[in-house]
Scaffold this motif. Structure first.
Motif, short mmCIF file in Angstrom:
data_model
loop_
_atom_site.label_atom_id
_atom_site.label_comp_id
_atom_site.label_asym_id
_atom_site.label_seq_id
_atom_site.Cartn_x
_atom_site.Cartn_y
_atom_site.Cartn_z
N ASP A 190 0.55 -1.23 -0.04
CA ASP A 190 -0.07 -0.06 0.02
C ASP A 190 1.07 1.22 0.04
O ASP A 190 0.49 2.15 -0.75
N GLU A 191 1.87 1.26 0.78
CA GLU A 191 2.92 2.27 0.89
C GLU A 191 3.65 2.43 -0.59
O GLU A 191 3.74 3.80 -0.91
N LEU A 192 3.97 1.44 -1.09
CA LEU A 192 4.51 1.46 -2.27
C LEU A 192 3.58 1.93 -3.61
O LEU A 192 3.97 3.12 -4.30
N ARG A 193 2.60 1.49 -3.59
CA ARG A 193 1.24 2.16 -4.38
C ARG A 193 1.19 3.51 -4.10
O ARG A 193 1.11 4.49 -5.20
N ALA A 194 1.13 3.98 -2.89
CA ALA A 194 0.75 5.35 -2.69
C ALA A 194 1.85 6.18 -3.23
O ALA A 194 1.81 7.33 -3.68
N ALA A 195 3.26 5.63 -3.02
CA ALA A 195 4.22 6.45 -3.35
C ALA A 195 4.41 6.56 -5.01
O ALA A 195 4.60 7.61 -5.48
N GLN A 196 4.16 5.46 -5.59
CA GLN A 196 3.89 5.35 -7.01
C GLN A 196 2.86 6.52 -7.46
O GLN A 196 3.21 7.25 -8.72
N ASP A 197 1.69 6.48 -6.83
CA ASP A 197 0.66 7.23 -7.29
C ASP A 197 1.23 8.73 -7.16
O ASP A 197 0.89 9.61 -8.07
N GLU A 198 1.83 9.17 -6.00
CA GLU A 198 2.17 10.38 -5.49
C GLU A 198 3.34 10.74 -6.69
O GLU A 198 3.37 11.93 -7.14
N LEU A 199 4.25 9.86 -6.99
CA LEU A 199 5.50 10.10 -7.76
C LEU A 199 4.71 10.35 -9.03
O LEU A 199 5.06 11.22 -9.75
N ALA A 200 3.68 9.64 -9.81
CA ALA A 200 3.04 9.85 -10.93
C ALA A 200 2.42 11.04 -11.06
O ALA A 200 2.43 11.71 -12.00
N ALA A 201 1.60 11.54 -9.81
CA ALA A 201 1.06 12.75 -9.94
C ALA A 201 2.16 13.92 -9.91
O ALA A 201 1.75 14.72 -10.51
N SER A 202 3.21 13.84 -9.21
CA SER A 202 4.36 14.91 -9.40
C SER A 202 4.76 14.85 -10.81
O SER A 202 5.21 15.99 -11.27
N HIS A 203 5.17 13.89 -11.33
CA HIS A 203 5.73 13.75 -12.68
C HIS A 203 4.47 14.40 -13.57
O HIS A 203 4.71 15.24 -14.60
#
Length: 433
Positions: A190-203
């Motif tokens: 869940d943490e990894l998915r959240a980090a990936q989602d946050e990174l994707a949003a940032s990108h």
């Protein structure tokens, strides 16, 4: 380790690093089916057993009590994460098991349900061990009371239940460990998915900002400069008409039409994300010559084109160089009050050098860069090149930029000289960079 532990948002158990509530909640349906199946088998076994009728009825009553307790206490504890309901259910479970074993028959069959539920509903490892010990002591005492064995018989009963206790504790601890690891993995995922989602949003946000900046630069270097030309040409045409110079006014109007057509082509290229349309007809060298010729016709400034070559210059570098030349000439138009401009483009080794030099008013000390030069510098930096703007009051201004280029098809040291392409006089000042 239980369904009775608080939800993940709450504090975890003191002796455990992982909250297993979610794990047990996801397996609750399986536990329901297991519970119903075991009680169904046990009920059928009671009905066919040769146990006295009153004992059979009492055993069935206690089975019903266990079912009600599971529905009202145990399952609700699992769903709500309620430790008090879980403890109450375990207390009822231990009492029912003690009574069943005391009644005789096959009551010990329910130990599979009892030990598994203890570990399912216990909040901590130590609680699971203590409840297991309490159940084992209770059923040992109940069986001994019913059978009244001698010393050897009592030791045998105690030994059998002790083995069951050890097995239950070892199995419970192992299942607890599996549950903890599963929950930890789920939490990390869940943490990894959240980090990936946050990174994707940032990108995505960075990409949006970068695209906006790119479009702003393109609009400034193309459409805005074109509209500036249209305004100045329209003013000149109006002045010509005021003096009854119809032919000259008609020439200005023709230039306005040409600039408007070019702006329309640039706008279409921006919408379609194409390269500048000027590069499609003869490449960079031809585009620079056309740019110089039109600039001279519109402003009357004499433009000298020297040493123009685009051999081995990549498409991206051509765009950077063309936009830089457009911006430099636009600055001459607006700020320089120059009478002549020299534009040269040469290949030097692995680099391409563009220079735009005017003889206008020059730069005052401490002059700050405007949007145009900042955009030009950003383009050149993105291409891995360097930009230098220099000048002195009354001594003109030189814009010099160098960008790396792919290896040329010809000898990289070869410089081809294009014939000069002049035009004629007045103008305006160089952009306060």
């Amino acid at each position: 380790m239980s369904a009775s532990a608080p939800p993940p948002a709450a504090d975890a158990s003191e002796d455990e690093g992982v909250d297993r509530h979610g794990f047990w909640l996801r397996t609750l349906r399986t536990w329901d089916l297991f519970f119903v199946a075991m009680l169904g088998v046990y009920t059928v076994a009671l009905l066919v057993d040769a146990m006295p009728a009153h004992r059979t009825v009492l055993a069935l009553v206690h089975v019903a009590v266990l079912v009600v307790a599971y529905a009202l206490l145990g399952r609700q504890a699992a769903l709500r994460g309620d430790p008090h309901r879980a403890d109450a259910y375990l207390a009822v479970l231990v009492v029912v098991m003690v009574v069943q074993v005391g009644l005789g028959g096959i009551g010990s069959v329910l130990l599979f349900v009892a030990y598994s539920h203890i570990w399912f509903f216990s909040r901590r490892r130590v609680a699971g061990v203590l409840w297991s010990v309490a159940l084992t002591v209770g059923i040992t005492a109940s069986a001994s009371t019913r059978l009244r064995p001698d010393g050897a018989g009592l030791a045998e009963i105690a030994g059998q239940f002790a083995v069951a206790l050890v097995f239950a504790v070892v199995l419970g601890l192992w299942v607890t460990q599996v549950a903890e690891q599963s929950e930890e993995r789920a939490y990390l995922l869940d943490e990894l998915r959240a980090a990936q989602d946050e990174l994707a949003a940032s990108h995505h946000a960075s990409g949006v900002l970068a695209e906006r900046a790119r479009l702003a630069g393109e609009i400034h270097d193309t459409l805005a400069q074109g509209f500036t030309s249209v305004v100045m040409l329209a003013q000149a045409a109006s002045a010509e008409l005021d003096h009854d110079r119809v032919d000259q006014a008609r020439t200005r109007l023709r230039h306005i039409e040409d600039v408007a057509r070019d702006n329309l082509a640039e706008a279409r290229a921006l919408v379609a994300a194409f390269a500048p349309p000027g590069l499609d007809d003869g490449g960079l060298a031809a585009a620079l010559r056309r740019l110089a010729r039109r600039f001279g016709e519109e402003t009357g400034v004499r433009v000298q084109v020297e040493h123009v070559t685009d051999d081995g210059v990549g498409r991206e570098q051509q765009v950077v160089l063309l936009r830089a030349a457009q911006e430099a000439l636009a600055n001459v138009r607006k700020h320089a009050a120059a009478s002549s401009v020299t534009l040269r483009l040469v290949r030097t080794g692995d680099d391409v050098l563009l220079e735009v030099v005017d003889d206008g008013t020059g730069l005052a000390p401490g002059t700050s860069e405007g949007n145009g030069l900042r955009g030009m510098r950003a383009r050149v930096d993105a291409a891995g090149g360097a930009l230098d703007v220099s000048g002195a009051p009354g001594a003109g201004t030189r814009v010099r930029l160098r960008v790396p280029a792919p290896a040329a098809a010809d000898d990289p040291d070869t410089v081809r000289t294009a014939p000069t392409d002049p035009t004629v006089p007045p103008a305006h000042p160089q952009e306060q960079p």
